[in-house]
Structure formats: structure tokens, C-alpha cells
Design a protein around this motif. Structure first.
Motif, PDB file in Angstrom:
ATOM      1  N   ASN A   9      46.478  28.036  61.280  1.00  0.00           N
ATOM      2  CA  ASN A   9      46.295  28.177  62.727  1.00  0.00           C
ATOM      3  C   ASN A   9      45.149  27.343  63.283  1.00  0.00           C
ATOM      4  O   ASN A   9      44.884  27.382  64.486  1.00  0.00           O
ATOM      5  N   GLN A  10      44.474  26.578  62.443  1.00  0.00           N
ATOM      6  CA  GLN A  10      43.366  25.763  62.912  1.00  0.00           C
ATOM      7  C   GLN A  10      43.872  24.515  63.628  1.00  0.00           C
ATOM      8  O   GLN A  10      44.871  23.916  63.221  1.00  0.00           O
ATOM      9  N   ILE A  11      43.191  24.142  64.702  1.00  0.00           N
ATOM     10  CA  ILE A  11      43.509  22.927  65.447  1.00  0.00           C
ATOM     11  C   ILE A  11      42.496  21.860  65.067  1.00  0.00           C
ATOM     12  O   ILE A  11      41.308  21.984  65.358  1.00  0.00           O
ATOM     13  N   ASN A  12      42.964  20.812  64.406  1.00  0.00           N
ATOM     14  CA  ASN A  12      42.083  19.743  63.940  1.00  0.00           C
ATOM     15  C   ASN A  12      42.591  18.385  64.412  1.00  0.00           C
ATOM     16  O   ASN A  12      43.794  18.154  64.493  1.00  0.00           O
ATOM     17  N   GLY A  13      41.653  17.484  64.712  1.00  0.00           N
ATOM     18  CA  GLY A  13      42.007  16.102  64.988  1.00  0.00           C
ATOM     19  C   GLY A  13      42.366  15.813  66.430  1.00  0.00           C
ATOM     20  O   GLY A  13      42.100  16.602  67.341  1.00  0.00           O
ATOM     21  N   THR A  14      43.000  14.651  66.641  1.00  0.00           N
ATOM     22  CA  THR A  14      43.388  14.181  67.963  1.00  0.00           C
ATOM     23  C   THR A  14      44.901  14.347  68.138  1.00  0.00           C
ATOM     24  O   THR A  14      45.591  14.787  67.211  1.00  0.00           O
ATOM     25  N   ASP A  15      45.405  13.942  69.298  1.00  0.00           N
ATOM     26  CA  ASP A  15      46.858  14.024  69.529  1.00  0.00           C
ATOM     27  C   ASP A  15      47.575  12.751  69.107  1.00  0.00           C
ATOM     28  O   ASP A  15      48.741  12.541  69.458  1.00  0.00           O
ATOM     29  N   ALA A  16      46.909  11.878  68.365  1.00  0.00           N
ATOM     30  CA  ALA A  16      47.451  10.634  67.809  1.00  0.00           C
ATOM     31  C   ALA A  16      47.514   9.494  68.815  1.00  0.00           C
ATOM     32  O   ALA A  16      47.962   8.397  68.483  1.00  0.00           O
ATOM     33  N   PHE A  51      46.917  16.412  65.484  1.00  0.00           N
ATOM     34  CA  PHE A  51      47.533  17.699  65.805  1.00  0.00           C
ATOM     35  C   PHE A  51      48.801  17.441  66.613  1.00  0.00           C
ATOM     36  O   PHE A  51      48.788  16.673  67.580  1.00  0.00           O
ATOM     37  N   SER A  52      49.892  18.072  66.208  1.00  0.00           N
ATOM     38  CA  SER A  52      51.168  17.929  66.903  1.00  0.00           C
ATOM     39  C   SER A  52      51.600  19.277  67.451  1.00  0.00           C
ATOM     40  O   SER A  52      51.897  20.195  66.679  1.00  0.00           O
ATOM     41  N   CYS A  70      53.450  22.611  65.914  1.00  0.00           N
ATOM     42  CA  CYS A  70      52.435  23.673  65.881  1.00  0.00           C
ATOM     43  C   CYS A  70      51.525  23.591  64.660  1.00  0.00           C
ATOM     44  O   CYS A  70      51.191  24.611  64.049  1.00  0.00           O
ATOM     45  N   ARG A  71      51.068  22.397  64.322  1.00  0.00           N
ATOM     46  CA  ARG A  71      50.161  22.325  63.177  1.00  0.00           C
ATOM     47  C   ARG A  71      49.389  21.012  63.158  1.00  0.00           C
ATOM     48  O   ARG A  71      49.776  20.025  63.792  1.00  0.00           O
ATOM     49  N   SER A  72      48.304  21.035  62.418  1.00  0.00           N
ATOM     50  CA  SER A  72      47.495  19.846  62.182  1.00  0.00           C
ATOM     51  C   SER A  72      47.979  19.165  60.902  1.00  0.00           C
ATOM     52  O   SER A  72      48.403  19.833  59.955  1.00  0.00           O
TER      53      SER A  72
END
Length: 556
Positions: A321-328, A344-345, A349-351
């Protein structure tokens, strides 16, 4: 003359030292500071304008698995599929900024997305091509219905078992309930001997025709345009129980199902994505810490998801459930060989973690290539400390005893509110339990692996693609006649590639702003360094030569 040659030699050493200082200290610091300034998202800056409106649209390619033997599958045969496509769309992204944080380190926005069909890039394919594909909305409805009724039954069984624990002398009944739960059967199978539930299924089976347009199989013949965006219509003028079922489907809140102006419903894969966004993102602007630029801080005012299982009864946030990174759409600057980064996508629903693979050149621009690792969907389960992905929402499908799917497949039921299974395209790297049940798959790592090429200094994406496939289990469900003889198989539907290739205009802009500047500084650095050393050495040799001539005794 000898005196001046030593002075010039000394000056050459100074120039060489200056060149070394500029090339290894001054210029890198200048470039570093310039990059830091350029990546920070500040109101009115050039980076802000690029952030709000991407300088060029993304490429969105869709490949469809056309089913070539639907009638035979209905009789239990192994499905045969044929990939058609790509159907190429230009994906335009525009961010509607809501506000900056007080210190300017965060920015909140809603992202609007618009798709335009690229006929030239798609040729010879067109959106009017006819396809035979899995009837996703009907299959999803039947499986969701099965799951919900199963949950109701299991809840009843648990309550009954609780009462049995309080009632002396009924150990036989208690053992019977334990056996029922231990077999892990779906209620649609158990209900064969339950008149009430059996009657419910009879009514459901009788009304499938009115709900789903008199289907003859679990596959639908439609156009690419309808299947992807416009929608495959159903629930057309339903009556009685069929109308109640349609109302239930409408109220389920599925993003892929929309109500038409005439009251009918329509299923499409991406129709809901074409238009105004709803999720509110908060990302880091890079102010105060450029290494965190574009990093997602919150989604819908939450630091974490509430989609997957959590780590403990206390609700401690799990790794899933962790949100990591950018949206690409961009990455932090100053990448290093051997490092990794996250994207994160929201669609799945996941990093996802990306790992350094190699140095690359894209049209003269140097960068690093990153790709997904085994931990994406191959390494899932308690042995990998991420059993939170094992939602175990599917009954009577091909899965492991602990409820997790086999390697290479991820259950997105809790993410999409539909029993959709994620794999890599053509089930690349997936377990043989899934691949052996399909004919026509041709996995190829070069074509089907997710990757991105990033300019190492600025974090600008040069080219790449997120590549994923959407599947759904096909299976027999008791008392549902249309599923009676179906094999149990993970059925592929489509796979998509969402990515970018920096166009000529952006390549020229990038080279002018950065690469040519770096080349000029590099030329100055080496010209000064080598020139200074060369002049110094030449003058020193000249000095030694002339000194030798002066000291040589005259010939008598």
C-alpha cells in the motif's frame, strides 16, 4: 630568451591547472546548480509550464488478443488467440493545478487525459476493425456475483459455527461445518443441494439473455472502437429481474461501465480515462531537495493506498500500500549507475521498482536504461515478504494453496473492483500453469519488457514504455448454462504500451540547452588543460635545448 621560455612554461602550467580546476570543479558545480534550478517546479518557470502541459503527447499502443476458436472454447477446447495491432493513440496530459504548499515544496493537481487515434501510425489497422474478444463485463459480473454470494455463505457458516461452539453435544455438526470450509468450494457449487440458492441461480441464468443481449458464448463480436473507448452496450430495455440486475451493475461503481443517454449500460476499457481526471495528486516540487522532484507525496489526501492487505490487525501500512516514486512523466536528476528508482501507476494501484541495466545513447543524448525486476509480479507471496498482494478474491481458479497466484500474475480485483489479472505481455515470465492453457502467445523480452531510458543528469525520460497485459479467468460456474463446458484458463484480453519517444523538436531543444553546452564546456576544459600542458612542455624542452648549447665548449 631562455628567461622568457621559463616564464611561458610556468604560464602554461598555470593555464593547465586552471583548465583542470574548471573541468573537474568549477564547470560541474555550475552545471549542477543550473540543473537544480531548472528542475524545480516554481510558479511561472519553464519547468512549471512543461509540468502543466507535457511538451509532447505520450504514445499509447493497444494490442488486442483476437479469439479464433470461440465456439470450440465453449465446448472445452484450449483457447487460440491472435495478436492484432498496435492501435496507436496520442495521449495528451494536462494538469489542472489546485495549489502550492505554503513553503512551495509541494504542488497539488488533477490530471486530465485525452486520447486521439493516430491513423497513420496504426495503419493498416483502423478503429472499425471487427474483433472477437472475451466478454469482460459479463464474465466479471458472474465472477463478482459468485464471490459475493460465497462471502455471504461463509459469513453464515461462521455465525453458525460460533453458535455450535456454545451448544454442547453437537460435535458432529461442528465437524461437518469445518469440512465444508476446508473444501473451499464456491457457494455456486455447494448450492446444488440448497433449494433457495439454486432458485436464485436459475433466475440469474434465465435473465442473462435480457441483461447481456442474448449472448451465445462468453465472447463478444464488436469493433475496436467500442471495445476500447465508445463502449459495448448491454442492459438495453431490461424488464423485471433483469432490470434489477442492471441496476445492481450500475450501482457497483465500476469505472469501466458507463450509463448511456438511453439508460443502457456500456463497457469499455479506457472510456473512463478519456477526459477529466478525479484523483488529486500532491507531488514534491524539488524546492529544498531537487532529488525529490516529482515524487508523489499524497494521492487523494492520503500518503498510502487502502487497496491491498495491511501488515497487521492494527492496520499498519503494508509494503503493497505504499506510494513510492513519480508518475513516470519525469524522474529526479543526477542518476547514478547501479541505482534504482520507483514509479507509481494508479491504473494498477501499486509502485514499481526499476533497476539500472546499461548505458545508452538516444539520438546523440547519453543516458541510462532502467527496467523492472523479478520483484514486480514474479516474486509475490509470503516467501518474498509481500503476501499483502495475495488478496485471494477468486474462487476455483488456478492458484497456489496459500491463495496467491502463480508467478507472473497479480490479482487486481481490489484495485479495479473487477476480477482482472495483470501479467506482462504474452504472459512473459509467467508460470507454465497459465501459459500452457493458451495457444498463440509469443513472449519476447525485447518487445514485452517494461523499460525507460533516462538522461542521467536531468532525469528527463528519453524513450521507454510501461507494458502490461490485462487478463481474466475463464471458468465453469454451476447452474450458469453459458459457462457449463468452459475450461479453467487465464484468458488474455489486451496488452498496452504507454510510453514516450522524444521527438526531433524536443531532441533539438534538449541538445541546444544541455548537450551542446556540456560539449562546449568539455572542449574548453580539455583545450585549456592540454594546451597549457603542451605549451609548458614545449617551452621547457626549448629551455633545456638552449641551455645545453650555451654550456657546450667551443671546438678548437
Amino acid at each position: 630568451m631562455l628567461h622568457w621560455s621559463l616564464i611561458v612554461s610556468a604560464l602554461g602550467v598555470c593555464v593547465a591547472a586552471l583548465g583542470g580546476y574548471c573541468g573537474w570543479v568549477l564547470f560541474p558545480n555550475m552545471v549542477h546548480k543550473k540543473v537544480e534550478q531548472s528542475v524545480v517546479i516554481a510558479d511561472g518557470s519553464e519547468q512549471y509550464k512543461r509540468f502543466v502541459d507535457l511538451p509532447q503527447p505520450l504514445n499509447f499502443k493497444v494490442y488486442i488478443f483476437n479469439v479464433t476458436n470461440p465456439d470450440r472454447i465453449q465446448q472445452g477446447a484450449i483457447p487460440i488467440v491472435e495478436e492484432i495491432g498496435p492501435y496507436v493513440y496520442k495521449q495528451f496530459r494536462q494538469k489542472k493545478v489546485k495549489h502550492f504548499s505554503r513553503d512551495g515544496s509541494k504542488i497539488s493537481y488533477v490530471q486530465n487525459v485525452h486520447f486521439d487515434f493516430d491513423a497513420a501510425a496504426s495503419a493498416p489497422y483502423t478503429q472499425d476493425d471487427r474483433i472477437v474478444a472475451l466478454n469482460m463485463h459479463m464474465n466479471a459480473f458472474l465472477q463478482v456475483f459468485e464471490r459475493e454470494i460465497t462471502d455471504i455463505f461463509q459469513g453464515f457458516a461462521n455465525r453458525l459455527n460460533s453458535r455450535l461452539n456454545q451448544t454442547p453435544g453437537v460435535r458432529v455438526l461442528k465437524r461437518l461445518m469445518e469440512r465444508i470450509r476446508g473444501k473451499r468450494k464456491s457457494v455456486l457449487q455447494i448450492s446444488e443441494n440448497d433449494p433457495g440458492l439454486a432458485l436464485l441461480l436459475v433466475h440469474l441464468n434465465a435473465n442473462l439473455k435480457a441483461v447481456f443481449n442474448d449472448p451465445r458464448s462468453m465472447f463478444v463480436s464488436t469493433s475496436v472502437r467500442e471495445y476500447l473507448f465508445d463502449g459495448v452496450r448491454f442492459c438495453i430495455n431490461p424488464q423485471g429481474i433483469a432490470k434489477a440486475i442492471c441496476n445492481q451493475i450500475k450501482e457497483s461503481g465500476s469505472k469501466t461501465i458507463r450509463e448511456k443517454s438511453d439508460g443502457s449500460l456500456a463497457f469499455s476499457f479506457f472510456g473512463h480515462k478519456n477526459g477529466s481526471g478525479h484523483e488529486v495528486y500532491e507531488v514534491h516540487t524539488g524546492k529544498g531537495d531537487p532529488m525529490r522532484v516529482l515524487e508523489i507525496q499524497k494521492l487523494d489526501d492520503s500518503h498510502n493506498l487502502q487497496v491491498w492487505l495491511n501488515a497487521s490487525a492494527e492496520g499498519e501500512t503494508s509494503v503493497c500500500n505504499q506510494i513510492n516514486g513519480t508518475d513516470a512523466s519525469g524522474y529526479p536528476p543526477f542518476r547514478q549507475r547501479g541505482d534504482s528508482m520507483y514509479i507509481f501507476s494508479a491504473d494498477i494501484c501499486r509502485s514499481v521498482q526499476l533497476f539500472y541495466q546499461a548505458d545508452i545513447q538516444y539520438q546523440g543524448i547519453p543516458g541510462y536504461r532502467y527496467s523492472i525486476g523479478e520483484n514486480f509480479i514474479n516474486d509475490i507471496g509470503p516467501e518474498h515478504d509481500n503476501e499483502c498482494f495475495c488478496v485471494d478474491k477468486l474462487a476455483n481458479v488456478i492458484k497456489r494453496k496459500n491463495g496467491c497466484l502463480y508467478a507472473g500474475a497479480l490479482d487486481l480485483t481490489t484495485c479495479l473492483s473487477a476480477p482482472v489479472i495483470l501479467t506482462l505481455p504474452h504472459m512473459l515470465g509467467a508460470s507454465n500453469e497459465y501459459r500452457k492453457m493458451i495457444r498463440g502467445l509469443k513472449p519476447d523480452a525485447k518487445k514485452h519488457q517494461t523499460f525507460v531510458d533516462v538522461q542521467s543528469l536531468t532525469g528527463t525520460p528519453l524513450q521507454g514504455g510501461k507494458r502490461v497485459q490485462f487478463n481474466m479467468f475463464l471458468k465453469s460456474i454451476n447452474r450458469i448454462g453459458i459457462t457449463e463446458n468452459l475450461p479453467t484458463v487465464l484468458m488474455p484480453s489486451i496488452w498496452v504500451e504507454e510510453g514516450i519517444q522524444l521527438n526531433g523538436e524536443m531532441v533539438a531543444f534538449f541538445k541546444k540547452k544541455l548537450i551542446n553546452t556540456l560539449k562546449t564546456l568539455n572542449i574548453v576544459h580539455w583545450a585549456t588543460l592540454c594546451g597549457g600542458i603542451g605549451v609548458s612542455v614545449i617551452c621547457l624542452i626549448y629551455y633545456i635545448y638552449q641551455k645545453g648549447r650555451v654550456e657546450e665548449p667551443p671546438v678548437k
